[in-house]
Design an enzyme around this catalytic site. Structure first.
Site, short mmCIF file in Angstrom:
data_model
loop_
_atom_site.label_atom_id
_atom_site.label_comp_id
_atom_site.label_asym_id
_atom_site.label_seq_id
_atom_site.Cartn_x
_atom_site.Cartn_y
_atom_site.Cartn_z
N GLU A 424 0.84 -1.19 0.00
CA GLU A 424 0.00 0.00 0.00
C GLU A 424 0.88 1.26 0.00
OE1 GLU A 424 -1.95 0.27 3.75
OE2 GLU A 424 -2.57 2.34 3.42
N ASP A 497 -0.71 -1.65 6.07
CA ASP A 497 -0.54 -1.21 7.45
C ASP A 497 -1.42 -2.02 8.40
OD1 ASP A 497 1.23 0.72 6.74
OD2 ASP A 497 -0.24 2.36 6.68
N ASP A 499 -3.41 -1.20 10.53
CA ASP A 499 -4.48 -0.39 11.11
C ASP A 499 -5.77 -0.58 10.31
OD1 ASP A 499 -4.09 0.93 8.75
OD2 ASP A 499 -3.15 2.70 9.64
N ASP A 501 -7.35 1.25 8.18
CA ASP A 501 -7.24 1.61 6.76
C ASP A 501 -6.57 0.48 5.98
OD1 ASP A 501 -8.45 3.97 6.23
OD2 ASP A 501 -6.61 4.95 5.48
#
Ligand code: 0RA
Length: 634
Positions: A424, A497, A499, A501
């Protein structure tokens, strides 16, 4: 109508309380779709009357308040005579008794809207007020209802000319959270109805906007087809469309035209209801079409040399509309938009095949243009397949140019040893590129949120640059042309990541793989990398932990030294290449999650309920320790 119809024919089944108690059971829900079901219900009754040759015009008025509507037709008028069993007027029985109405007596009334066939009583039950007005036998009659309950008996209004039925209703706001109709939705439905019922005049009077529109299609489906072909923006291969209009045991209308577009576009309807997920009627159509074309090709010695025609070749660029009307449609699937009546397969096949074959044989030059187009499609498919086949792992270096520019490829020619990391963002991509094992690990950075491909055609997917790059890098094609043997890597590893997102991006990518190359998952080649969750700073020293246990161990070891500072992982971008390698990419130390498909039936239901908001429930993640990792190859 051969059978004479009297008030006594009406069958009485149940009262209306169940409808108000559980509206969802009758109209699918109390949202916008349920609200508009009321309109389709009343409309279908009027269309039925027209389809049986008793009415020629239907009026639909959306009143100025936006939440009440009138449907009127110039049919025979609902019977108003007294019903022997109940002593009530037939009209009252039709509007107050569930499943009442001659409609349910086979042979008396051909149904238009099988799905909505629950009838006038359901609309009445769910309306704050409803007024039915009938003109017949030189008289006008009226009966009023509130929440399905008559406000007095039917009464004569006086002499009147002509015949017909008018139904005014206002949905009950205690049932529907929102009672405003959507004029756009209604207009669209009326327009489609005018195509499906050639010659039927429908006037839509929108008192909210002050606009009045008349829908009347003398040509029916042929006119619909013309707008579809024009809308696709591709040239037609032949001018004369193929049209069938059959009215018999099975009423079937079909209009077809081949275009130079690269996909197939078929719209199908059952009793005026769109069947977006196809079903037995579409399958029967495809079977009949295939047989007719192949037969024609064979008898005219048009079989091409060197290629075999697939079923898809026959329909490439085909634009069509199929509409059938049947007595008892059974709809299936999550959205109830797939026809399930098994007998329709052979019924539609048996109608389409001879009709198309006859048409091809009587329009030889048109037929030859169509066959030429089909053969061209087969040759193009073979050519692109051959081109794709060349981009294999082994010859990767020789075909650099065809690979995406953003791809940092690896150099090994042994597929089982190679891995594609999809990362990403460009900055994380940069770290991964520097930190990787360049012999075995390729990096493809993707930017931003990936397209949600849950309900997107393969053609549309390939219009998305990020996904098209991924498909090219993988080399194995997508959708129907997927071929696992052409895969350029042993593993596809998604690196996002840790997280929410990142989780979302992984889910979108997994949804793409699941929907458009599921074999990649079922063959165990898709993985999630697991970047650390914590960063622990102890003085000048930085360490990373993948879970709470690791974090605690690091902190314990640090006693006596500087106070450890723990931060949650902020994103791959903040990691040095070396750290990324050590924590996440190095096959000797990393942890991967292998993606598996969870119980599909269960998860598809959950996902539909979530409406694609979070498709991660579809997948199962299996811990894949480096030392246990098994090499899979085909
Ligand atoms: C039952 C029997 C007859 C007509 C109708 C229903 C009818 C229902 C609706 C609903 C909307 N418009 C309608 N028009 C007619 C036949 C009556 C006869 O034989 O005269």
């Amino acid at each position: 109508m051969s059978t004479s119809y009297s008030a006594n024919d009406i069958t009485v089944l149940e009262g209306l309380e169940p409808v108000r108690k559980r509206p969802g059971m009758y109209i699918g829900g109390v949202g916008a779709s349920g609200l508009h079901h009321l309109v389709w219900e009343v409309l279908d009754n009027a269309i039925d009357e027209a389809m049986n040759g008793h009415a020629s015009q239907i009026g639909v008025t959306l009143h100025a308040d936006g939440s009440s509507l009138t449907v009127t037709d110039d049919g025979r008028g609902i019977p108003v005579g007294t019903h022997a069993k109940t002593g009530k007027s037939a009209l009252e029985v039709i509007f107050t008794v569930l499943h009442a109405g001659g409609k349910f007596e086979q042979g008396n009334y051909k149904t238009a809207g099988g799905l909505h066939g629950v009838g006038a009583s359901v609309v009445n039950a769910l309306s704050k007020e409803l007024v039915a007005t009938v003109k017949r036998d030189g008289q006008a009659w009226e009966q009023r209802f509130r929440q399905g309950v008559p406000v007095g008996a039917i009464r004569a209004l006086g002499p009147a000319r002509g015949t017909g039925t008018t139904v005014f209703f206002r949905p009950d706001a205690t049932i529907f959270p929102k009672v405003e109709f959507d004029a756009e939705t209604i207009a669209h439905r009326l327009e489609i109805a005018s195509y499906l019922h050639r010659g039927l005049k429908i006037v839509f009077d929108n008192e909210v906007s002050g606009q009045k529109v008349t829908y009347l299609q003398a040509e029916g489906l042929a006119a619909y087809l013309r707008t579809l072909v024009a809308g696709r923006g591709a040239r037609a291969v032949h001018d004369l469309p193929f049209v069938v209009a059959r009215d018999g045991a099975l009423r079937l209308d079909l209009a077809l035209q081949w275009t130079e577009a690269t996909d197939e576009h078929l719209r199908s309807y059952v009793n005026g209801i769109p069947t977006g997920s196809g079903g037995t009627h579409e399958n029967g159509f495809r079977a009949g079409l295939g047989k007719a074309l192949r037969n024609f090709i064979e008898t005219h010695a048009l079989t091409p040399r060197g290629v075999t025609l697939t079923a898809e070749d026959l329909r490439e660029g085909l634009v069509g509309v199929l509409s059938i009307f049947i007595e008892e449609p059974q709809f299936q699937g999550q959205t109830k938009d797939r026809l399930n009546n098994a007998e329709m397969l052979s019924a539609v096949d048996g109608l389409v095949r001879p009709a198309l074959e006859h048409w091809l044989n009587t329009n030889i030059s048109v037929a030859e243009s169509i066959i030429a187009r089909i053969i061209l499609s087969a040759r193009a498919r073979e050519a692109s397949r051959a081109a794709q086949q060349e981009v294999t792992r082994k010859s990767a270096t020789a075909h650099r140019l065809t690979l995406p520019g953003k791809l940092s490829d690896c150099t090994t020619t042994t597929r089982s040893q190679s891995e594609l990391f999809v990362v990403e963002g460009d900055s994380a991509g940069g770290s991964a590129k520097q930190g990787r094992d360049r012999i075995r690990q390729a990096i493809l950075p993707l930017r931003g949120k990936v397209l949600n491909t849950e309900c997107v055609s393969t053609a549309k997917v390939l219009e998305n640059k990020e996904l098209a790059d991924l498909v090219t890098a993988l080399g194995c094609g997508v959708g129907k042309s997927f071929d696992l043997t052409r895969l350029r890597y042993g593993k596809l590893i998604l690196l996002a990541d840790a997280d929410s997102d990142g989780h979302h991006i992984s889910t979108l990518l997994l949804t793409f793989v699941y929907r458009h190359m599921p074999q990649l998952i079922s063959s165990g080649r898709v993985y999630l990398a697991q970047p650390p969750l914590y960063r622990i700073d102890i003085g000048k020293d930085t360490q990373w932990a993948q879970d709470d246990a690791q974090r605690d161990a690091i902190v314990r070891k640090a006693t006596g030294r500087a106070k450890p500072e723990i931060t949650r992982f902020k994103g791959l971008g903040e990691m040095m290449p070396k750290v990324l390698w050590e924590t996440t990419m190095n096959p000797k130390t990393r942890r991967l999650l292998r993606v598996d498909i969870a119980d599909q039936l269960v998860t598809d239901r959950i996902i539909n309920e979530l409406m694609g908001k979070d498709a991660s429930a579809r997948f199962r993640f299996i811990m894949d320790r480096a030392e246990e990792a098994q090499e899979l190859d085909v």
